[in-house]
Design a protein around this motif. Structure first.
Motif, mmCIF file in Angstrom:
data_model
loop_
_atom_site.group_PDB
_atom_site.id
_atom_site.type_symbol
_atom_site.label_atom_id
_atom_site.label_comp_id
_atom_site.label_asym_id
_atom_site.label_seq_id
_atom_site.Cartn_x
_atom_site.Cartn_y
_atom_site.Cartn_z
ATOM 1 N N THR A 1 1.050 -1.117 0.269
ATOM 2 C CA THR A 1 0.079 0.022 -0.164
ATOM 3 C C THR A 1 0.655 1.444 -0.065
ATOM 4 O OG1 THR A 1 -1.873 -0.931 0.844
ATOM 5 C CG2 THR A 1 -1.897 1.008 1.354
ATOM 6 N N ARG A 2 1.687 1.136 0.710
ATOM 7 C CA ARG A 2 2.566 2.305 1.075
ATOM 8 C C ARG A 2 3.764 2.847 -0.557
ATOM 9 N NH1 ARG A 2 4.773 5.922 0.496
ATOM 10 N NH2 ARG A 2 6.663 7.169 1.559
ATOM 11 N N LEU A 3 4.183 1.444 -1.113
ATOM 12 C CA LEU A 3 4.386 1.726 -2.195
ATOM 13 C C LEU A 3 3.729 2.303 -3.356
ATOM 14 C CD1 LEU A 3 6.543 -1.693 -2.504
ATOM 15 C CD2 LEU A 3 7.754 0.660 -2.156
ATOM 16 N N LEU A 4 2.325 1.655 -3.055
ATOM 17 C CA LEU A 4 1.359 2.073 -3.949
ATOM 18 C C LEU A 4 0.793 4.002 -4.255
ATOM 19 C CD1 LEU A 4 -1.066 -0.920 -5.000
ATOM 20 C CD2 LEU A 4 0.847 -0.117 -6.623
ATOM 21 N N ALA A 5 1.164 4.019 -3.247
ATOM 22 C CA ALA A 5 0.424 5.251 -3.057
ATOM 23 C C ALA A 5 1.531 6.361 -3.289
ATOM 24 C CB ALA A 5 0.824 5.720 -1.279
ATOM 25 N N GLU A 6 2.126 5.855 -3.957
ATOM 26 C CA GLU A 6 3.054 7.051 -4.465
ATOM 27 C C GLU A 6 3.099 7.300 -5.989
ATOM 28 O OE1 GLU A 6 7.480 5.651 -4.527
ATOM 29 O OE2 GLU A 6 7.318 6.267 -1.876
#
Length: 110
Positions: free
Chosen positions: A37-42
């Motif tokens: 999720t954190r990676l996709l937020a970018e």
């Protein structure tokens, strides 16, 4: 008549080890889901929110089923009945699949 002593195993320990293993699986699945999720937020905030929400929901469902199964398996072991169904492994596969789809989305969008 000789004293037989305690049985060679404790039926509660088997269930305890299994319960702890499911807790570790649940927590590692949540950690992987949140990392994706954190990676996709970018790349895409909407995709990150959907992935994070699904990962959190799957983890909560997995935890509830695992706790219920821990209690029911403990009762079944003490009563000598058969153990439960395969719902926790199915939920673990769902959580893994969601994490994999999120990671695939990251790779394709990056």
């Amino acid at each position: 008549m000789a004293d037989e002593g305690p049985p060679p195993w404790d039926t509660g320990l088997q269930n305890e080890r299994t319960g702890l293993a499911w807790q570790r699986t649940m927590l590692s699945g949540l950690a992987c889901g949140l990392l994706v999720t954190r990676l996709l937020a970018e790349l895409s905030l909407a995709l990150a929110i959907v992935t994070g929400t699904l990962a959190l929901a799957a983890t909560v469902a997995f935890g509830a089923v695992a706790l219920r199964r821990f209690r029911l398996n403990g009762e079944a072991l003490l009563a000598g009945r058969a153990l439960g169904d395969g719902v926790p492994p199915a939920l673990a596969a769902l959580l893994l699949g969601l994490t994999g789809l999120g990671a695939l989305g990251y790779v394709l969008l990056a």
